[in-house]
Scaffold this active site. Structure first.
Site, short mmCIF file in Angstrom:
data_model
loop_
_atom_site.label_atom_id
_atom_site.label_comp_id
_atom_site.label_asym_id
_atom_site.label_seq_id
_atom_site.Cartn_x
_atom_site.Cartn_y
_atom_site.Cartn_z
N ALA A 598 9.32 -7.05 8.88
CA ALA A 598 9.14 -8.26 9.68
C ALA A 598 7.75 -8.28 10.29
O ALA A 598 7.19 -7.23 10.65
CB ALA A 598 10.20 -8.36 10.78
N GLU A 672 11.93 -9.13 -6.76
CA GLU A 672 12.65 -7.91 -7.09
C GLU A 672 12.84 -7.04 -5.85
O GLU A 672 11.98 -6.99 -4.98
CB GLU A 672 11.88 -7.11 -8.14
CG GLU A 672 11.85 -7.76 -9.51
CD GLU A 672 10.97 -6.99 -10.49
OE1 GLU A 672 11.41 -6.82 -11.63
OE2 GLU A 672 9.87 -6.57 -10.10
N ASP A 794 -6.06 -6.01 -0.48
CA ASP A 794 -5.39 -5.11 0.48
C ASP A 794 -4.61 -4.04 -0.29
O ASP A 794 -3.45 -3.79 0.00
CB ASP A 794 -4.46 -5.91 1.39
CG ASP A 794 -3.98 -5.10 2.59
OD1 ASP A 794 -4.52 -3.99 2.82
OD2 ASP A 794 -3.07 -5.55 3.30
N ARG A 798 0.72 1.60 1.36
CA ARG A 798 1.74 0.85 2.11
C ARG A 798 2.14 -0.43 1.39
O ARG A 798 3.19 -1.01 1.68
CB ARG A 798 1.24 0.53 3.52
CG ARG A 798 0.00 -0.35 3.53
CD ARG A 798 -0.54 -0.62 4.93
NE ARG A 798 -1.85 -1.28 4.86
CZ ARG A 798 -3.00 -0.66 4.75
NH1 ARG A 798 -3.01 0.67 4.74
NH2 ARG A 798 -4.14 -1.33 4.68
N ASN A 799 1.28 -0.90 0.47
CA ASN A 799 1.56 -2.12 -0.28
C ASN A 799 2.00 -1.83 -1.71
O ASN A 799 1.92 -2.69 -2.58
CB ASN A 799 0.34 -3.04 -0.30
CG ASN A 799 0.16 -3.76 1.02
OD1 ASN A 799 1.14 -4.07 1.70
ND2 ASN A 799 -1.08 -4.00 1.41
N ASP A 812 2.37 -7.59 -1.86
CA ASP A 812 1.65 -8.00 -0.65
C ASP A 812 2.70 -8.45 0.34
O ASP A 812 3.34 -9.48 0.16
CB ASP A 812 0.67 -9.14 -0.96
CG ASP A 812 0.02 -9.68 0.30
OD1 ASP A 812 0.01 -8.94 1.31
OD2 ASP A 812 -0.46 -10.83 0.28
#
Length: 978
Positions: A598, A672, A794, A798-799, A812
């Site tokens: 979130a 997905e 980016d 973490r992505n 993203d």
């Protein structure tokens, strides 16, 4: 010995002759005088050794037959004498002699065999809460400690009790469901040696303790004549003994056909689908259909209602009075509900039978699939006096059309049109408004702004402003100036239910004539105060707007390049990209679960999509949506993300678009679901179990070959636009630890309707080959994005998301990432940027290119081989950091990186963007580092995917992306797949 045996034979023949003579000379024996047959030898048990002779003699006047029984198997002979010359262990059993009267005598014979202590009858079944017999009778009754033992030394359940019988076996008392698949042996001690039988695996049949669970695919159906009626009943029970059927209530005749399909789900769950169809429904087929199921415990049923109509229909129900009154400047929603079958195809609002408006929402009244009732709302905002009139809602389907009309009247404050004309001694005031305004006259001596003495008018006239009944009403009021004897002011006041307005006329006497001195519209201190307050409010709003614009704003990270002019990239406006409505998915087929991530304005939620692949299949997906606090900017950004994903197409190593909901509610983007979360946290979880060495498993190649061969038909025939990555079963038994880890991953790609008994990827250790595989897959995904002219901007661990089979997928998070509270994003200007992952040209010149993505990929590799450490450890992002980057500072090799991978990192961090490798070149470099088996695995999986990879476009060859004076304006929107 031989002489003794001959004597016995002679005696036996003599006895037999005697019996024959006796039987022939005696009269027949009546049934009441029958006695039990006698067996020689007269024992209840006889023990012989293997190879010995078994000789049994039955004497009875009415002898009929011998019966031999062991392990439920019977054999018979009709001779009085049973002779087995060379006894075997399998001759152990109960021998029974039966006469004509049904009376019998028995003897149990044990054939002692040192090599075969137990006679075995497989398989072993037991019913819950009943006793079951383990059929392992002994061939030697003189053994000790005859009992049950768990396999491989495992103890038996503490509550398991049994009773042993050497002739029958061992009876387990009160079988429990927990005993299912219990492995055990019959055991005994023979001459001091422990003996075990073959292993038994107990399969428990569940006791029926409840009625079946019955459900239907839909509880009601509405069809037109000629359409197919198909409803599926699902019956759940513990065993296949359940009975089921379809019944039409109050009718014995039906043209319906039924088809059954059943399967076991787990050990104690049985499912049956009973599908009822009527190929061409008629009106008289309407009624209630009941799916009935029963077992030994009881019955259960569920009903579905079928209504067949001869043609489609539309029924409209206005949810408010069709004549509406609304004040000028206010909002009103015109709401209708309507029933339509078939589904409505056309909906439209018409204003004054001329123009249409699209400021409306249309959505189903209920999320139920059987819903035929819809709601339509027309939103009229800040209505003006000229916008009153008829608003007509039209709706149609393939059979009929219908409409309803609302009469909207806009109440307006009176407006003074004319007030300053003195003609022939008459003063006239003209006002317009709705409802019809009332005009009053007031007089006061001198020049005043407001008067209080009322004066009656001479004449009042009312007329409509136009032919339309919805316009303003114009009122004329006239007063005779002879009424006034002194200099003064005459005020005209017009008012209605909405408001009032006024105007004044100043005059003076000159001789015998009255002349106008000054005519003006009243400009009161109240109005002045209002203007000042409005000005202050505007200034306040401007300040807030400026502050808002100064805050870091959200924008879509992925950019699609249209062309390059020297150092300038021209991006496609994502809002201008087309959106294909084939991606639309009914929002009522989504069932939402937990929140996965979130941000300030958006979130990603785990959901189950029903019918995304097949009409009766459920699939776990991830749904990106906005929070209620989102602004117009964020709503446009989410729609832009959707358009970019649909433009890119599918690839194994990006999070692929599966569908979207853009109609009838907030925008939902369905992608997905990656069950193991982001790669950064995955690496950090695996630090303690990391295996430094690189293991080569040649058996893995064969394992994958078997896997891919089993999937060949599904790969070639699949029509899905994505890979269904549900767990499956591996059929190859691993021989080493590395094999075990690899095979578990492979199993996740095999699709079977059984529950897999494999280790999850998240429970397996991590080794160097995994890190090389991750780096290879991410490079492949980035090469695909580059071939689509897409810049990520980016790229970081973490992505990157991880799913079954340890397949990485580039994503993203966008609106669903809380960058405000993420220390990786630093405020720079009016944006929050991942500075430590950015190339120097991006930090200092705001230039984002394919080459700047390559720099970020180098930082990603450092994260990967440091097992999730933060880049530039211990260095805050400040002026010193920026200075070091400008001066060429680069990080040292991470702990677990091979020298070849650190070389790739350094080339990615070249200060000259044109000297950095392309992603296609990076893929080729890493291919040399990974094992041959891993490369073969990935290639086969990519080829097996419905979206095969084509050679990536090498952007360094096709265009001179950065800093080249020779680079001219070149279009990049060429569609090439990777």
């Amino acid at each position: 010995m031989r002489g003794a045996r001959g004597a016995w034979d002679f005696l036996f023949v003599l006895l037999l002759l005697l019996l024959v003579q006796t039987g022939s000379s005696q009269p027949s024996v009546s049934p009441g005088e029958l006695s039990l047959p006698s067996i020689h030898p007269a024992k209840s048990e006889l023990i012989v050794s293997v190879g010995d002779e078994i000789r049994l003699l039955c004497t009875d006047p009415g002898f009929v037959k011998w019966t031999f029984e062991i392990l439920g198997q019977l054999s018979e002979k009709t001779n009085p004498e049973w002779i087995t010359e060379k006894a075997e262990a399998t001759n152990t059993g109960n021998y029974t002699c039966t006469n004509k009267g049904g009376l019998s005598s028995s003897i149990y014979v044990f054939v002692r065999d040192p090599e075969k202590l137990f006679l075995i009858d497989l398989p072993l079944y037991g019913k819950e809460e009943n006793d079951t017999l383990v059929r392992c009778p002994l061939t030697d009754p003189e053994v000790t400690n005859y009992s049950l033992t768990g396999c491989e030394g495992k103890p038996l359940p503490k509550d398991l009790t049994f009773v042993a019988d050497p002739k029958a076996g061992i009876t387990i008392r009160n079988v429990k469901r927990e005993y299912h698949r219990l492995c055990l042996h019959c055991s005994a001690n023979q001459k001091g040696k422990s003996m075990l039988s073959k292993k038994f695996t107990l399969k428990v049949r569940a006791a029926i303790k409840a009625v079946p669970v019955v459900s239907v695919s839909k509880t009601s159906y509405l069809l037109r004549e000629g359409e197919e009626f198909a409803v599926t009943c699902l019956i759940k029970d513990v065993s296949s003994s359940v009975d089921s059927m379809w019944i039409k209530e109050n009718s014995q005749q039906s043209k319906a056909q039924t088809k059954k399909n059943s399967w076991h789900q787990g050990d104690f769950s049985y499912l049956r689908q009973e599908r009822l169809t009527i190929s061409s429904a008629r009106v008289n087929d309407s009624g209630v259909f009941m799916c009935y199921a029963n077992n030994t415990f009881g019955s259960a049923n569920v009903t579905t209602t079928l209504e067949v109509v001869d043609k489609g229909f539309i029924n409209i129900f206005p949810m408010m009075n069709t004549t509406v009154f609304v004040n000028d400047g206010e909002n009103v929603d015109l709401v209708v509900e309507y029933e339509a079958y078939p589904k409505p195809e056309h909906r439209q609002w018409i204003y004054m039978n001329r123009t249409s408006t699209d400021k409306w929402d249309d959505y189903p009244k209920s999320e139920n699939e059987s819903n035929i009732r819809y709601v339509n709302e027309l939103h009229l905002t800040r209505l003006k006096g000229t916008e009153g009139g008829t608003y007509t809602f039209h709706v149609s389907n393939s059979d009929v059309n219908s409409s309803v009309t609302f009469n909207v009247n806009v109440n307006t404050k009176p407006e003074i049109l004319t007030h300053d004309r003195l003609v022939n001694g008459m003063l006239q005031c003209v006002a317009a408004g709705f409802p019809e305004p009332t005009i009053d006259w007031y007089f006061c001596p001198g020049t005043e702004q407001r008067c209080s003495v009322p004066v009656g008018p001479v004449d009042v006239q009312i007329q409509n402003s136009s032919v339309s009944p919805f316009g303003k009403l114009v009122v004329y009021s006239t007063i005779d100036d002879s009424t006034f004897k002194h200099n003064g002011t005459v005020e005209c006041r017009a008012y209605n239910d909405v408001g009032k307005s006024s105007a004044s006329f100043n005059f003076a006497f000159k001789g015998n004539n009255k002349e106008q001195i000054h005519a003006h519209t009243l400009f009161t201190p109240l109005l002045i105060g209002f203007v000042i307050a409005a000005g202050l409010m505007c200034i306040f709003v401007m300040i807030l707007t400026y502050k808002y614009l100064q805050k870091p704003m959200y924008e879509v990270q992925w950019k699609v390049v249209e062309e390059i002019n020297g150092n300038n990239y021209v991006y496609i406006d994502p809002t201008q990209l087309p959106y294909d409505h084939k991606w639309e998915f009914p929002r009522n087929r989504l069932s939402f679960g937990k929140t996965l991530g979130a941000g300030a304005f958006g979130k990603v939620v785990e959901a189950t999509a029903y019918g995304l692949i097949k009409s009766d299949a459920a699939m776990t997906v991830a749904v990106k949506m906005l929070k209620p606090s989102a602004h117009l900017t964020e709503r446009e950004a989410l729609m832009s993300e959707l358009k970019v994903l649909s433009y890119l197409g599918n690839h194994m190593n990006i999070v692929n678009l599966l569908g979207a909901c853009t109609i009838g509610g907030p925008t939902l983007v369905i992608t997905e679901y990656c069950c193991y979360g982001d790669l950064l946290n995955f690496l950090r979880r695996k630090r303690d179990s990391f295996i430094c060495s690189k293991q080569e498993d040649h058996a893995e190649v064969a394992l994958y070959k078997n896997l891919l061969h089993s999937k060949e038909s599904s790969c070639n025939d699949s029509t899905n636009e994505y890979m269904d990555m549900k767990p499956g079963v591996s059929y190859v038994v691993p021989t080493k630890a590395a094999d075990k880890r690899r095979s578990a991953r492979i199993g996740s790609y095999i699709e079977r309707d059984v529950t897999p008994a494999i280790m999850e990827d998240d429970e397996l250790a991590l080794d160097l080959e995994d890190l090389l595989s991750f780096s290879y897959q991410v490079a492949k995904g980035m090469a695909f994005l580059a071939s689509k002219n897409c810049i990520h901007r980016d790229l970081a661990a973490r992505n990157i998301l991880l799913t079954h089979g340890r397949i990485t997928k580039i994503c993203d998070f966008g609106l669903a990432r809380d960058i405000k509270n993420d220390s990786n994003y630093v405020v720079k200007g009016n944006a929050r940027l991942p500075v430590k992952w950015m190339a120097p040209e991006s930090i200092f010149n705001c230039v984002y290119t394919f080459e700047s993505d390559v720099w970020s990929y180098g930082i990603f590799l450092w994260e990967l081989f440091s097992l999730g450490s933060s880049p530039y450890p211990g260095m805050p992002v400040d002026s010193k950091f920026y200075k070091m980057i400008k001066e060429g500072f680069r990080m040292l090799s991470p702990e677990h990186a091979p020298a070849e991978m650190y070389d790739i990192m350094k080339t990615c961090w070249d200060a000259d963007p044109l000297k950095r490798p392309t992603f296609k070149q990076i893929v080729q470099l890493i291919e040399k580092q990974i094992s041959e088996s891993t490369n073969h695995i990935y290639s086969n999986l990519a080829n097996c995917s419905p979206h095969r990879e084509n050679p990536a476009v090498d952007h360094s060859v096709r265009i001179n992306s950065v800093g080249s004076s020779a680079s001219s304006t070149q279009p990049l929107l060429v569609h090439e797949d990777v």
